[in-house]
Design a protein around this motif. Structure first.
Motif, mmCIF file in Angstrom:
data_model
loop_
_atom_site.group_PDB
_atom_site.id
_atom_site.type_symbol
_atom_site.label_atom_id
_atom_site.label_comp_id
_atom_site.label_asym_id
_atom_site.label_seq_id
_atom_site.Cartn_x
_atom_site.Cartn_y
_atom_site.Cartn_z
ATOM 1 N N PHE A 28 0.835 -1.189 0.000
ATOM 2 C CA PHE A 28 0.000 0.000 0.000
ATOM 3 C C PHE A 28 0.878 1.250 0.000
ATOM 4 C CE2 PHE A 28 -2.748 -3.203 1.943
ATOM 5 C CZ PHE A 28 -3.938 -3.014 1.248
ATOM 6 N N ALA A 29 0.467 2.242 -0.750
ATOM 7 C CA ALA A 29 1.228 3.489 -0.832
ATOM 8 C C ALA A 29 0.271 4.671 -0.843
ATOM 9 C CB ALA A 29 2.090 3.511 -2.094
ATOM 10 N N ARG A 30 0.816 5.810 -0.458
ATOM 11 C CA ARG A 30 0.100 7.078 -0.649
ATOM 12 C C ARG A 30 0.790 7.788 -1.801
ATOM 13 N NH1 ARG A 30 -0.382 12.443 1.902
ATOM 14 N NH2 ARG A 30 1.603 12.069 2.945
ATOM 15 N N ILE A 52 -4.711 6.876 -1.890
ATOM 16 C CA ILE A 52 -4.134 5.627 -1.403
ATOM 17 C C ILE A 52 -4.180 4.632 -2.551
ATOM 18 C CG2 ILE A 52 -4.254 3.798 0.315
ATOM 19 C CD1 ILE A 52 -3.573 6.527 1.465
ATOM 20 N N ALA A 53 -3.107 3.884 -2.724
ATOM 21 C CA ALA A 53 -3.014 2.983 -3.866
ATOM 22 C C ALA A 53 -2.409 1.653 -3.450
ATOM 23 C CB ALA A 53 -2.158 3.618 -4.969
ATOM 24 N N VAL A 54 -2.710 0.646 -4.250
ATOM 25 C CA VAL A 54 -2.079 -0.669 -4.130
ATOM 26 C C VAL A 54 -1.065 -0.799 -5.253
ATOM 27 C CG1 VAL A 54 -2.432 -3.167 -4.258
ATOM 28 C CG2 VAL A 54 -4.105 -1.730 -3.078
ATOM 29 N N VAL A 55 0.159 -1.161 -4.919
ATOM 30 C CA VAL A 55 1.168 -1.408 -5.940
ATOM 31 C C VAL A 55 0.866 -2.758 -6.569
ATOM 32 C CG1 VAL A 55 3.628 -1.660 -6.426
ATOM 33 C CG2 VAL A 55 2.856 -0.068 -4.640
ATOM 34 N N LEU A 58 -4.540 4.959 7.558
ATOM 35 C CA LEU A 58 -5.202 4.380 8.717
ATOM 36 C C LEU A 58 -6.513 3.703 8.318
ATOM 37 C CD1 LEU A 58 -5.131 3.899 11.745
ATOM 38 C CD2 LEU A 58 -6.261 6.106 12.063
ATOM 39 N N ALA A 59 -7.223 4.263 7.355
ATOM 40 C CA ALA A 59 -8.465 3.656 6.882
ATOM 41 C C ALA A 59 -8.198 2.281 6.266
ATOM 42 C CB ALA A 59 -9.139 4.570 5.860
ATOM 43 N N VAL A 60 -7.085 2.153 5.572
ATOM 44 C CA VAL A 60 -6.700 0.853 5.003
ATOM 45 C C VAL A 60 -6.376 -0.131 6.114
ATOM 46 C CG1 VAL A 60 -4.961 -0.348 3.625
ATOM 47 C CG2 VAL A 60 -5.862 1.854 2.851
ATOM 48 N N ILE A 61 -5.591 0.330 7.098
ATOM 49 C CA ILE A 61 -5.202 -0.547 8.208
ATOM 50 C C ILE A 61 -6.432 -1.054 8.945
ATOM 51 C CG2 ILE A 61 -4.029 -0.578 10.454
ATOM 52 C CD1 ILE A 61 -2.007 1.427 9.244
ATOM 53 N N GLU A 62 -7.395 -0.189 9.160
ATOM 54 C CA GLU A 62 -8.602 -0.581 9.886
ATOM 55 C C GLU A 62 -9.470 -1.540 9.075
ATOM 56 O OE1 GLU A 62 -10.164 3.265 10.803
ATOM 57 O OE2 GLU A 62 -9.113 3.377 12.738
#
Length: 285
Positions: free
Chosen positions: A3-5, A14-17, A35-39
């Motif tokens: 995951f990257a910003r 927010i993006a997925v490589v 944080l939204a991704v982590i949650e």
């Protein structure tokens, strides 16, 4: 997953490589920050979103400046502990007692965070001995207090490259390390966070270069206090929260370890590579 910003067409996202390593998938705007991704993880579906070439985005720091301080561990590789003790920059160094019985813990404020390719100010009016420290960063994914060592990895969301930039003179003068570690921009981070299922944290190669010269080369097998021990120690009586960042320490080969020291100078370009975590590069000005 990675995951990257990123910045794309003037906006952050927010993006997925993608697995091809040549593109990223921009996530829906509902994922406003990391944080939204982590949650949401691991119940996370990456199918939706626009795929764009890597060449069209700019990697930003995975996290912004808001949130808790970054937790850091000092003197956590044996050879670095020895080089630091002998350098003259460790306040109160005692010959023969280079390895501490307990982990040295300090923090850096979030205002230190910058992303890949950001220029880092050397603050020539404040310090004359800016140094680099290549480190594995641990990102907490599940809250916990009193975490047992054997349960520690279940609280980890992922891993990221961190450069724990340090003003050695301030570090020594103030004895507590906070001042020397906390100038704005002194925590380059990125380019992405690799989730824990992709990384073997106890066997990561950590390397750094300054202007193409290899300076640091070690493996996380050499950690004095391993990642489960660090998490167990930090969570004693203190709740670790999703999104907390832990820098696990740097190996030998930092600037103060050379004779004379090789501190960073204006125009220097530094790169750090860690297994599975990509390469983080920054210029110093």
């Amino acid at each position: 997953m990675k995951f990257a910003r990123v910045a794309f067409q003037g906006k952050s996202a927010i993006a997925v490589v993608e697995q091809d390593g040549a593109s990223v998938r921009l996530l829906p705007a509902t994922f406003t920050d990391m944080l939204a991704v982590i949650e949401a993880y691991p119940n996370f579906e990456a199918g939706a979103g626009t795929v764009v070439p890597l060449s069209e985005v700019e990697f930003l720091a995975p996290f912004g400046e808001t949130g808790r301080n970054i937790f850091c561990v000092g003197k956590n590789y044996r050879e670095h502990a020895i080089e630091f003790s002998k350098s003259g920059f460790e306040a109160g160094a005692v010959a023969g007692a280079e390895i501490d019985p307990y982990a040295a813990i300090f923090t850096k404020p979030r205002t230190t965070i910058v992303g890949p390719d950001a220029s880092v100010d050397l603050y020539a009016d404040v310090t004359q001995s800016v140094d680099y420290e290549a480190e594995v960063g641990v990102i907490i994914g599940k809250a916990g207090r009193g975490i047992k060592r054997e349960d520690a990895y279940s609280h980890v969301f992922g891993y990221v490259i961190i450069n724990d930039v340090t003003a050695r003179d301030l570090q020594k003068q103030h004895k507590q390390w906070f001042m020397g570690k906390s100038l704005d921009g002194f925590c380059p981070m990125g380019p992405w966070i690799a989730t824990s299922d992709e990384i073997e944290p106890e066997n990561l190669e950590v390397k750094s270069w300054v202007n193409g010269e290899l300076r640091q080369s070690a493996n996380t097998q050499d950690l004095i206090f391993d990642i489960p021990s660090i998490i167990a120690t930090l969570s004693q009586g203190m709740t670790l929260l999703p999104g907390d960042i832990i820098a696990t320490g740097t190996p030998a080969g930092v600037g103060l370890g050379f004779n004379p020291p090789k501190f960073l100078r204006s125009g220097d370009r530094m790169s750090i590579s860690i297994t599975g975590l990509g390469t983080l590069s920054n210029s110093f000005v």
